[in-house]
Write a protein that holds these residues in place. Structure first.
Motif, short mmCIF file in Angstrom:
data_model
loop_
_atom_site.label_atom_id
_atom_site.label_comp_id
_atom_site.label_asym_id
_atom_site.label_seq_id
_atom_site.Cartn_x
_atom_site.Cartn_y
_atom_site.Cartn_z
N THR A 288 -33.82 71.22 85.33
CA THR A 288 -33.27 69.55 85.22
C THR A 288 -34.18 68.73 85.07
O THR A 288 -33.88 67.46 84.58
N GLY A 289 -35.58 68.99 85.23
CA GLY A 289 -36.60 67.85 84.69
C GLY A 289 -37.93 68.62 84.24
O GLY A 289 -38.24 69.91 84.63
N VAL A 290 -38.80 68.01 83.71
CA VAL A 290 -40.03 68.40 83.43
C VAL A 290 -41.13 67.01 83.78
O VAL A 290 -40.87 65.95 83.78
N GLU A 291 -42.49 67.46 83.79
CA GLU A 291 -43.14 66.65 84.29
C GLU A 291 -43.67 65.65 83.41
O GLU A 291 -43.60 65.90 81.96
N ASP A 292 -43.73 64.49 83.71
CA ASP A 292 -43.74 63.14 82.52
C ASP A 292 -45.39 62.92 82.63
O ASP A 292 -46.04 62.26 83.16
N VAL A 293 -45.89 63.46 81.49
CA VAL A 293 -47.36 63.33 81.15
C VAL A 293 -47.62 62.65 79.85
O VAL A 293 -46.81 62.55 79.09
#
Length: 293
Positions: A288-293
């Motif tokens: 549902t989500g991925v790290e915002d880098v």
């Protein structure tokens, strides 16, 4: 852009608290009303049970699957029998509302430092279901275009697909009858993309837990480790979604050898064997989500 992001981070905890508080109050009210039903309604329990239980399942599975066949099989599997005792009803109501809370939060809110994925993606994972970490993530796959089921080839079209020698499906994915994926309804799916990028992902099984999954960089031998910040692999596995890779062993293995009576597959069960093929089951995780880098 930065201002909007900061605003979301400040308001998200408040919104989460409001949602959880609202559902907790509803849970208490519903359980209280249910437990005080007068005894004169006892003759109607048989009828109520046969209609309410599929509704609970549909509420939970609204997140789990968009396939109408799931709802039909669940409705037909409900037996006409005496309704559960009040403590069991309370447990069922609590579980349903908790699962609903998890669905709302996972779909509409993400943890600080993560961004929500549109559409939701799917991991094909390998590992011990009772482990919190392991190796072999280099063999995992990901479906990045959303649920691969609706993009697949239905069971009754296998014959035409193979006899016509098609190399590409109607929606554009490559067809390989010697190495193919099947899902729980017997649909021939596209293969996922392998070689996952190292990073941190929000994963859930659509039940009661959302965890951060870390895919670690490959070591000198190309091996990638994986780890969860909470729970075990089983906790973030979507049980109704079953998937397996079938590879021809040189004995005429083909999707045509799949048996219609083996489908649909029971949630949590292994995928059936296909004559002439070597099978590898995979767990399905919602991303549902991925790290915002």
């Amino acid at each position: 852009m930065r201002r909007s992001c900061c605003w979301e981070r400040r308001t998200t905890p408040c919104l989460v608290a409001l949602v959880v508080s609202f559902i907790t109050i509803c849970n208490s009210c519903v359980v209280s009303c249910w437990s005080t039903l007068p005894s004169v309604l006892e003759p109607r329990r048989r009828t109520a049970s046969s209609t309410s239980q599929p509704q609970y399942r549909r509420i939970i599975q609204q997140y789990n699957s968009n396939d109408d066949n799931d709802n039909e099989s669940n409705a037909s599997s409900t037996k006409d029998k005496e309704g559960p005792a009040i403590p069991v009803r309370r447990l069922l109501l609590s579980y349903t509302l908790a699962a609903g809370t998890e669905y709302v939060l996972s779909q509409n809110f993400v943890r600080p430092g993560f961004k929500r994925l549109h559409p939701m993606q799917f991991f094909a994972a390998l590992g011990d279901p009772q482990s919190q970490s392991g190796t072999g993530a280099e063999n995992w796959g990901i479906w990045e275009s959303g649920d691969p089921g609706p993009r697949g080839i239905p069971f009754d079209q296998f014959g035409d697909t193979i006899s016509n020698g098609r190399k590409v499906s109607p929606v554009g994915w490559e067809i390989d009858p010697k190495s193919f994926w099947l899902e729980e309804h017997g649909i021939w799916m596209e293969a996922p993309r392998y070689n996952l990028q190292p990073g941190r992902y929000l994963v859930t099984g659509g039940r009661l837990r959302t965890s951060v999954l870390t895919i670690h960089p490959a070591d000198e031998n190309g091996v990638k480790n994986w780890s969860l910040d909470g729970g075990v692999l089983y906790d973030v596995t979507h049980l109704p979604c079953r998937s397996a890779l079938y590879v021809d062993e040189g004995n005429g293995g083909s999707p045509l050898n799949a048996r219609r009576e083996d489908f649909p597959v029971t949630p949590g069960a292994e995928m059936p064997q296909v004559e002439g093929c070597k099978k590898q089951d995979y767990a399905v995780l919602f991303v549902t989500g991925v790290e915002d880098v």
